[in-house]
Design a protein around this motif. Structure first.
Motif: not given
Lengths: 462, 516
Positions: B487-488, B490-491, B494-495
């Motif tokens: 998730l990190v 992925q984030l 995205q950021q």
């Protein structure tokens, strides 16, 4: 409008315009579990065909027989009966290369030397485009566009030079992409918060870690996790936080729980339907059941409506739909769309949850999305009229393994900014959507021109 | 999506019954199903008693040399076979089927049978001569019925007619939709009740018996378990006159000896002194017009006066009133009965629970009935949970949540399969300690043996879902650390993407002249 560009009919700019299949040739019986996806109305609510929503499929042979109904990337799809006015194109990065449209749709394939699909869709989303598309509507029975294919061919659209079209599509596209990205980012953030919730309060990973380090006995339930830690899996949470957790378990009526934590009935740690004041007739934000999200915590649409009767809530409250089938479908929201001090309202079929400090507000939302809690709520439904619902009283019988204060605070410190970032993204998306809808007609009509079109085109091309 | 196969109890005859139904339904033309029901079922019944009679007649004819008289009515009564006078015999009607007078002939036949067989008095339909009934179609219908089980041995023929009668009842219930529920309870629901109660011997009572489905299934149960039909005696009451006639015929055609009374169970109890070993019933759901206000002081209301606006707990207490000291009642009620607190119903339920009468509660899935979509539950009340036949279950109640069972047979109707029925009944039998029923165990999400104290804690609400708890949840299997890593990453992506997009949007806006 349209004065700035020359106009051309769809006939002149389309390679092909064709109808979807007859209803009789694409029935439920023809659906299979995998194959060529069938586009239906629900995939058409945005500018692009939405791949996130599940598809029905037909076999490749069957799709082959429906020759005219096969569409590909770049094709623009319209609805001609039912939810008319919908228009979207198959995006260039779509999940599949080939789709079949269903019986209430028709499509056009652009001659891309003259017009690009992004521009066609954008045009038909403007008030003028919608008006032209729906001018030939028959309102007897299901609303429908009469003789859609031949009618569409006659519709004139503004036709800027292809570079201008690309520039317009780019401006609108970046706004759209950011809205989409915001949604994805919110999903990621929420998944993180819920993973943390599950790790700390359901699977007690940090306690298992500590117990392994201390060589304390591990209850059977957590043996698999303990084995992973033995085999070198890293500590689930950084040093100073893991020290807040105990290093052994003790038994309780709920089985083994972290030593020193307490089993409490839900109402002792979370207020159920706390009182919120709103005077009759006062206009306030209203969230109806239809707009309750089944995934994610943030509703897309909240309207203003004068208060009659229903559940009231403030920022930080968690809403849980308690009636069948909304509960089973997972309709749950975390309220973060109000102003400070503002009271919103919604259906009487919501249960409002609000954790008591020091538990952070987000705890109730994570709990409400937790599988075990949902199963409990579904099991507790009563009622005979076919409208089964969970009485708020039933939650008295749900027990929560309650952590000590410092862990509650540590959890809040983690999840509060996560949810805040997510709601900031939702807020930004709303602004972006307004911006897009404001720019759209101006750009399409040529009333608003890019100052230095050449430079923009150059930038897109690189 | 492939259609699910219809899993009816698939005997070879099913196709035949279905075909027959289609043929009969084609002759219905534009008559109401409710009206046509009596025309068809009356004829099937007539054919049945005529067939039974003919078989005996042939037997007696063969024995004339030994002094038998095939025209002596007493010979038939002695063998529990209805005496059929000449003008009522099927052969006679069949021969006259094409005549325009056939309606009158059938009426005469029915009247003659009633005249000679007092037990059928007022039971048979006698309005075949009415102008609204097309005589040509009636003739065709008689021919159709004539062919049922033609050429089968007499025993089998009678069984076949019984099954056709039952099948037609269910089809009429389906055709009548909402009203069909009044005379017919779906077989699979009745079977759950019967299998759970297992009525081997004693008195079986259904005070709202409809067309008698509970009794037919009880008889089948006894047959299937090699019991003797004579070991049970049957008592029923039905307030609707036409339904009562259906019940009389339904039981007669099965050869079940029963006392079925016509009349309002609450205001005119036909068996005031009956103490039954088994009560089996499917009373009307949430009935509000039972004139309860006239019965405020009735002796049956031991646990509280039921509200005039809902007869549920009047039924419950009527059942209890008629239960023998060792008796068990099993019945269907709307789900509201498990949790309602209106008009004193909560009080009555509490008293019944505190008297330790509730043996078992079963929550069934929705969409089981023709008349309504509402989900229902089964109640099992035992007068004495200590009774010697099973283990001592005082202070204990079994909760079964069967809402996830059942299979959709069409878009709006669900059926419990053979396996579902076995699972529910088997759980109950294991719990109460039937011989050879195996060991009972709580299954989260399905069944739970609760104490009286548990029920008190839940405010005397009997909804099984509250007690059985949640099914064990499957984990997604992704360990926390790995999930967070994913998730990190992925984030972060995205950021970065967000920053790029933000810059692009800013530049676009600038080029539009809105640099801000």
């Amino acid at each position: 409008m349209g004065g700035e560009w020359r106009e051309a009919t769809i006939e002149e700019v389309a390679e092909k315009v064709a109808m979807g299949p007859f209803g009789s040739s694409i029935k439920v019986e023809t659906f299979v579990s995998d194959g060529i996806p069938v586009i239906s109305g629900q995939h058409l609510h945005g500018f692009k065909v939405d791949d996130r929503i599940g598809f029905n499929y037909v076999t490749e042979e069957h799709a082959g027989r429906l020759r005219n109904a096969n569409v590909q990337r770049g094709d623009v799809i319209f609805t001609h009966a039912g939810n008319i006015g919908q228009v979207a194109f198959v995006p260039w990065n779509s999940l599949y290369e080939r789709y079949v449209i269903s019986q209430r749709q028709f499509y056009m394939r652009c001659d891309r030397s003259k017009v690009i699909p992004e521009f066609v869709v954008a045009y038909f989303k403007t008030p003028e485009g919608q008006h032209r598309l729906l001018a030939n509507t028959s309102q007897t029975g299901v609303p429908s566009i009469a003789r859609p294919v031949s009618y569409l061919r006659t519709i004139p659209i503004p036709l800027p030079p292809i570079e201008e079209q690309r520039a317009i599509a780019h401006i609108l596209g970046t706004l759209d992409d950011k809205i989409e990205l915001n949604r994805k980012m919110s999903e990621t953030l929420e998944e993180m918060a819920r993973a943390l919730f599950k790790s700390w309060f359901v699977n007690f990973d940090p306690v298992v870690w500590n117990a392994v380090q201390a060589g304390n006995p591990i209850p059977e339930r957590f043996a698999a996790t303990a084995a992973r830690y033995h085999n070198g899996a890293p500590c689930p949470v950084s040093g100073n936080i893991v020290n807040l957790f105990p290093d052994s378990f003790e038994s309780s009526e709920l089985g083994d729980i972290p030593k020193g934590w307490e089993v409490k009935p839900l109402p002792q740690v979370i207020d159920v339907n706390p009182p919120r004041k709103l005077t009759k007739g006062r206009v306030a934000p209203y969230l109806d059941m239809a707009n309750m999200p089944t995934q994610g915590h943030s509703p897309d649409v909240v309207i203003e409506r004068s208060f009659t009767s229903g559940m009231r809530f403030i920022n930080g409250d968690t809403l849980l739909a308690r009636i069948t089938p909304c509960l089973e479908n997972g309709k749950t929201a975390f309220v973060d769309f109000l102003n400070d001090g503002q009271v919103g309202w919604g259906s009487t079929e919501y249960i409002v949850l609000r954790p008591k400090p020091p538990l952070p507000n987000e705890f109730a939302y994570c709990l409400a999305r937790d599988a075990e809690f949902r199963e409990f709520a579904i099991q507790s439904m009563t009622g005979s009229s076919g409208r089964q619902r969970v009485p708020a009283k039933a939650l008295d019988h749900f027990t929560i393994v309650t952590p000590p204060e410092e862990i509650s605070r540590a959890f809040g410190k983690q999840v509060t900014p996560i949810f805040a970032r997510s709601s900031a993204a939702a807020l930004e998306s709303r602004t972006l959507a307004v911006l897009r809808d404001t720019l759209l007609p101006k750009l399409i009509s040529g009333k608003l021109r890019v100052k230095d079109g050449g430079k923009l085109i150059e930038r897109i091309q690189t | 999506m492939a259609r699910k196969p219809q899993n009816k109890n698939s005997t070879a005859k099913v196709g035949f019954e279905q075909k027959l139904w289609q043929a009969a339904d084609a002759l219905r033309n534009n008559m109401d199903a409710a009206e046509y029901k009596h025309v068809v079922l009356g004829l099937i019944f007539l054919k049945y008693i005529s067939d039974a009679f003919e078989a005996k007649y042939a037997e007696l004819t063969a024995q004339i040399s030994e002094g038998a008289d095939p025209e002596d009515p007493d010979e038939y009564r002695a063998a529990s076979i209805f005496w059929v006078p000449k003008e009522a015999r099927w052969a006679h009607l069949k021969a006259n089927a094409p005549q325009p007078t056939i309606g009158k002939l059938v009426d005469d036949a029915m009247a003659a049978i009633e005249r000679d067989n007092p037990s059928l008095k007022g039971v048979l339909p006698k309005d075949y001569a009415r102008p609204g009934l097309d005589k040509e179609r009636l003739g065709q219908l008689i021919n159709l019925v004539s062919d049922i089980a033609l050429g089968d041995p007499a025993e089998r023929a009678r069984d076949t007619l019984g099954r056709v009668y039952e099948y037609f009842l269910s089809q009429f219930a389906s055709a009548e939709g909402k009203k069909g529920g009044q005379f017919y309870t779906p077989t699979h629901v009745v079977r759950v009740l019967v299998e759970m109660l297992a009525p081997y011997k004693g008195r079986v009572y259904d005070p709202c018996c409809g067309s008698g489905g509970m009794f037919v299934q009880s008889e089948k149960f006894i047959e299937a378990h090699a019991g003797r039909l004579g070991d049970i005696s049957i008592y029923g009451q039905e307030s609707n006159y036409t339904t009562w006639r259906l019940a009389k015929m339904n039981l007669a055609i099965r050869g079940i000896d029963a006392q079925i009374a016509h009349g309002d169970t609450f205001h005119n109890d036909a068996f005031p002194d009956l103490k039954a070993d088994y009560v089996l019933a499917n009373p009307p759901f949430n009935s509000s017009d039972w004139r309860g206000e006239l019965l405020k002081d009735d002796k049956r209301w031991v646990y509280g006066v039921p509200p005039a606006g809902n007869a549920n707990f009047a039924w419950v207490q009527h059942f209890l009133h008629h239960l023998a000291p060792n008796g068990i009642a099993g019945f269907v009620l709307a789900n509201g009965s498990m949790s309602s607190n209106q008009s004193g119903e909560g009080e009555i339920r509490r008293n019944i629970i505190e008297a330790d009468l509730v043996d078992c509660m079963v929550a069934l899935p929705g969409q089981l009935f023709y008349s309504t979509q509402i989900p229902v539950c089964l109640w099992f009340l035992a007068r004495d949970k200590r009774n010697g036949r099973f283990r001592d279950r005082r202070g204990k109640t079994l909760f079964i949540d069967a809402r996830k069972l059942g299979t959709m047979v069409d878009r709006t109707h669900r059926e419990l399969t053979e396996e579902d029925i076995r699972k529910i009944a088997g759980t109950y039998h294991a719990w109460r300690g039937d011989r050879d029923a195996g060991e009972y165990e709580d299954v989260p999400g399905f069944c739970k043996s609760a104490t009286l104290d548990d029920i008190r804690k839940h405010g005397h609400v009997l909804t099984p879902g509250r007690y059985v708890g949640a099914e064990a949840q499957e984990d997604d299997g992704e360990p926390f650390e790995e999930k967070m890593k994913r998730l990190v990453a992925q984030l972060k992506e995205q950021q970065a993407e967000a920053a790029k997009l933000d810059a692009a949007i800013a530049r676009n806006l600038e080029e539009l002249g809105y640099g801000g």
